[in-house]
Design a protein around this motif. Structure first.
Motif, PDB file in Angstrom:
ATOM      1  N   THR A 182      -3.206   8.575  12.606  1.00  0.00           N
ATOM      2  CA  THR A 182      -4.164   9.190  11.695  1.00  0.00           C
ATOM      3  C   THR A 182      -3.423   9.869  10.544  1.00  0.00           C
ATOM      4  OG1 THR A 182      -4.195  11.196  13.023  1.00  0.00           O
ATOM      5  CG2 THR A 182      -5.948   9.627  13.436  1.00  0.00           C
ATOM      6  N   CYS A 183      -4.164  10.132   9.487  1.00  0.00           N
ATOM      7  CA  CYS A 183      -3.607  10.871   8.358  1.00  0.00           C
ATOM      8  C   CYS A 183      -3.675  12.360   8.682  1.00  0.00           C
ATOM      9  CB  CYS A 183      -4.389  10.546   7.084  1.00  0.00           C
ATOM     10  SG  CYS A 183      -6.084  11.173   7.067  1.00  0.00           S
ATOM     11  N   THR A 202       4.012  11.880  -5.864  1.00  0.00           N
ATOM     12  CA  THR A 202       5.131  11.004  -5.514  1.00  0.00           C
ATOM     13  C   THR A 202       4.590   9.679  -4.993  1.00  0.00           C
ATOM     14  OG1 THR A 202       5.241  11.868  -3.255  1.00  0.00           O
ATOM     15  CG2 THR A 202       6.605  12.963  -4.911  1.00  0.00           C
ATOM     16  N   ILE A 203       5.485   8.737  -4.806  1.00  0.00           N
ATOM     17  CA  ILE A 203       5.087   7.429  -4.286  1.00  0.00           C
ATOM     18  C   ILE A 203       5.973   7.101  -3.087  1.00  0.00           C
ATOM     19  CG2 ILE A 203       4.957   4.960  -4.747  1.00  0.00           C
ATOM     20  CD1 ILE A 203       4.341   5.623  -7.641  1.00  0.00           C
ATOM     21  N   ALA A 204       5.329   6.761  -1.975  1.00  0.00           N
ATOM     22  CA  ALA A 204       6.039   6.344  -0.771  1.00  0.00           C
ATOM     23  C   ALA A 204       5.230   5.234  -0.120  1.00  0.00           C
ATOM     24  CB  ALA A 204       6.213   7.509   0.196  1.00  0.00           C
ATOM     25  N   PRO A 205       5.898   4.231   0.429  1.00  0.00           N
ATOM     26  CA  PRO A 205       5.156   3.143   1.070  1.00  0.00           C
ATOM     27  C   PRO A 205       4.475   3.626   2.353  1.00  0.00           C
ATOM     28  CG  PRO A 205       7.510   2.870   1.426  1.00  0.00           C
ATOM     29  CD  PRO A 205       7.333   4.014   0.488  1.00  0.00           C
ATOM     30  N   ALA A 206       3.279   3.124   2.587  1.00  0.00           N
ATOM     31  CA  ALA A 206       2.558   3.450   3.812  1.00  0.00           C
ATOM     32  C   ALA A 206       3.131   2.629   4.965  1.00  0.00           C
ATOM     33  CB  ALA A 206       1.073   3.147   3.643  1.00  0.00           C
ATOM     34  N   VAL A 207       3.276   3.270   6.117  1.00  0.00           N
ATOM     35  CA  VAL A 207       3.746   2.575   7.320  1.00  0.00           C
ATOM     36  C   VAL A 207       2.627   2.443   8.346  1.00  0.00           C
ATOM     37  CG1 VAL A 207       6.148   3.264   7.010  1.00  0.00           C
ATOM     38  CG2 VAL A 207       4.605   4.703   8.366  1.00  0.00           C
ATOM     39  N   SER A 266      -6.677   5.488  11.456  1.00  0.00           N
ATOM     40  CA  SER A 266      -7.707   4.821  12.256  1.00  0.00           C
ATOM     41  C   SER A 266      -9.088   5.409  12.019  1.00  0.00           C
ATOM     42  CB  SER A 266      -7.356   4.913  13.743  1.00  0.00           C
ATOM     43  OG  SER A 266      -7.321   6.260  14.157  1.00  0.00           O
ATOM     44  N   ARG A 267      -9.187   6.534  11.339  1.00  0.00           N
ATOM     45  CA  ARG A 267     -10.483   7.160  11.060  1.00  0.00           C
ATOM     46  C   ARG A 267     -10.982   6.866   9.652  1.00  0.00           C
ATOM     47  NH1 ARG A 267     -12.305   7.596  15.916  1.00  0.00           N
ATOM     48  NH2 ARG A 267     -11.152   9.043  17.199  1.00  0.00           N
ATOM     49  N   CYS A 268     -10.168   7.157   8.635  1.00  0.00           N
ATOM     50  CA  CYS A 268     -10.649   7.020   7.252  1.00  0.00           C
ATOM     51  C   CYS A 268     -10.087   5.800   6.530  1.00  0.00           C
ATOM     52  CB  CYS A 268     -10.361   8.282   6.461  1.00  0.00           C
ATOM     53  SG  CYS A 268      -8.604   8.554   6.109  1.00  0.00           S
ATOM     54  N   GLY A 269      -9.021   5.201   7.048  1.00  0.00           N
ATOM     55  CA  GLY A 269      -8.475   3.989   6.446  1.00  0.00           C
ATOM     56  C   GLY A 269      -7.451   4.217   5.352  1.00  0.00           C
ATOM     57  N   SER A 270      -7.063   5.460   5.093  1.00  0.00           N
ATOM     58  CA  SER A 270      -6.060   5.699   4.059  1.00  0.00           C
ATOM     59  C   SER A 270      -4.667   5.369   4.579  1.00  0.00           C
ATOM     60  CB  SER A 270      -6.112   7.161   3.575  1.00  0.00           C
ATOM     61  OG  SER A 270      -5.720   8.026   4.615  1.00  0.00           O
ATOM     62  N   GLY A 271      -3.765   5.021   3.666  1.00  0.00           N
ATOM     63  CA  GLY A 271      -2.394   4.721   4.034  1.00  0.00           C
ATOM     64  C   GLY A 271      -1.614   6.006   4.267  1.00  0.00           C
ATOM     65  N   ALA A 272      -0.670   5.965   5.214  1.00  0.00           N
ATOM     66  CA  ALA A 272       0.150   7.146   5.514  1.00  0.00           C
ATOM     67  C   ALA A 272       1.607   6.725   5.656  1.00  0.00           C
ATOM     68  CB  ALA A 272      -0.333   7.826   6.790  1.00  0.00           C
ATOM     69  N   MET A 276       0.840  -1.167   0.000  1.00  0.00           N
ATOM     70  CA  MET A 276       0.000   0.000   0.000  1.00  0.00           C
ATOM     71  C   MET A 276       0.891   1.238   0.000  1.00  0.00           C
ATOM     72  SD  MET A 276      -2.692   1.365   2.890  1.00  0.00           S
ATOM     73  CE  MET A 276      -3.943   0.152   2.663  1.00  0.00           C
ATOM     74  N   ASN A 277       0.484   2.233  -0.759  1.00  0.00           N
ATOM     75  CA  ASN A 277       1.216   3.493  -0.824  1.00  0.00           C
ATOM     76  C   ASN A 277       0.504   4.565  -0.009  1.00  0.00           C
ATOM     77  OD1 ASN A 277       3.239   2.543  -2.538  1.00  0.00           O
ATOM     78  ND2 ASN A 277       1.946   2.864  -4.323  1.00  0.00           N
ATOM     79  N   CYS A 278       1.233   5.592   0.350  1.00  0.00           N
ATOM     80  CA  CYS A 278       0.691   6.724   1.091  1.00  0.00           C
ATOM     81  C   CYS A 278      -0.260   7.507   0.185  1.00  0.00           C
ATOM     82  CB  CYS A 278       1.826   7.614   1.582  1.00  0.00           C
ATOM     83  SG  CYS A 278       1.269   9.141   2.380  1.00  0.00           S
ATOM     84  N   TYR A 279      -1.452   7.721   0.656  1.00  0.00           N
ATOM     85  CA  TYR A 279      -2.459   8.426  -0.134  1.00  0.00           C
ATOM     86  C   TYR A 279      -2.068   9.880  -0.380  1.00  0.00           C
ATOM     87  CZ  TYR A 279      -6.970  10.269  -1.590  1.00  0.00           C
ATOM     88  OH  TYR A 279      -7.978  10.885  -2.284  1.00  0.00           O
ATOM     89  N   ASP A 280      -1.573  10.563   0.642  1.00  0.00           N
ATOM     90  CA  ASP A 280      -1.203  11.967   0.487  1.00  0.00           C
ATOM     91  C   ASP A 280      -0.013  12.147  -0.453  1.00  0.00           C
ATOM     92  OD1 ASP A 280      -3.102  13.486   2.171  1.00  0.00           O
ATOM     93  OD2 ASP A 280      -2.295  12.198   3.746  1.00  0.00           O
ATOM     94  N   CYS A 281       0.922  11.209  -0.454  1.00  0.00           N
ATOM     95  CA  CYS A 281       2.036  11.284  -1.400  1.00  0.00           C
ATOM     96  C   CYS A 281       1.557  11.121  -2.834  1.00  0.00           C
ATOM     97  CB  CYS A 281       3.089  10.220  -1.069  1.00  0.00           C
ATOM     98  SG  CYS A 281       4.137  10.647   0.332  1.00  0.00           S
ATOM     99  N   VAL A 282       0.626  10.223  -3.054  1.00  0.00           N
ATOM    100  CA  VAL A 282       0.077  10.030  -4.398  1.00  0.00           C
ATOM    101  C   VAL A 282      -0.588  11.316  -4.869  1.00  0.00           C
ATOM    102  CG1 VAL A 282      -1.657   8.765  -5.731  1.00  0.00           C
ATOM    103  CG2 VAL A 282      -0.167   7.538  -4.162  1.00  0.00           C
ATOM    104  N   LEU A 283      -1.302  11.999  -3.974  1.00  0.00           N
ATOM    105  CA  LEU A 283      -1.928  13.274  -4.344  1.00  0.00           C
ATOM    106  C   LEU A 283      -0.883  14.330  -4.696  1.00  0.00           C
ATOM    107  CD1 LEU A 283      -4.787  13.583  -1.703  1.00  0.00           C
ATOM    108  CD2 LEU A 283      -4.965  12.841  -4.088  1.00  0.00           C
ATOM    109  N   ASP A 284       0.297  14.246  -4.079  1.00  0.00           N
ATOM    110  CA  ASP A 284       1.389  15.179  -4.357  1.00  0.00           C
ATOM    111  C   ASP A 284       2.189  14.790  -5.598  1.00  0.00           C
ATOM    112  OD1 ASP A 284       0.709  16.624  -2.114  1.00  0.00           O
ATOM    113  OD2 ASP A 284       2.231  15.668  -0.843  1.00  0.00           O
TER     114      ASP A 284
END
Length: 67
Positions: A57-58, A11-16, A20-26, A1-9
């Motif tokens: 959380t994100c 770039t690609i970074a792995p989620a760590v 806990s609220r929305c379920g997106s990767g960070a 899974m990749n970080c959702y906010d990085c994809v919006l920017d």
């Protein structure tokens, strides 16, 4: 899974962590880790646990909860 906010920017970074609220990767740059006291439903007595728990959380959910 990749970080959702990085994809919006763009770039690609792995989620760590997973928000806990929305379920997106960070990723490490976007995850916001806070301490909270868990609550449990009880009739009478202590409803707040004595030790703190970690919550990831994100940035979007973190900002929404702080305002």
């Amino acid at each position: 899974m990749n970080c959702y906010d990085c994809v919006l920017d763009g770039t690609i970074a792995p989620a760590v962590a997973v928000c806990s609220r929305c379920g997106s990767g960070a990723c490490l740059n976007h995850v916001r880790v806070t301490a909270e006291h868990p609550h449990r439903v009880t009739g009478t007595g202590v409803a707040t646990m004595p030790r703190t728990a970690r919550r990831a959380t994100c940035p979007t959910c973190y900002a929404a909860e702080r305002t």
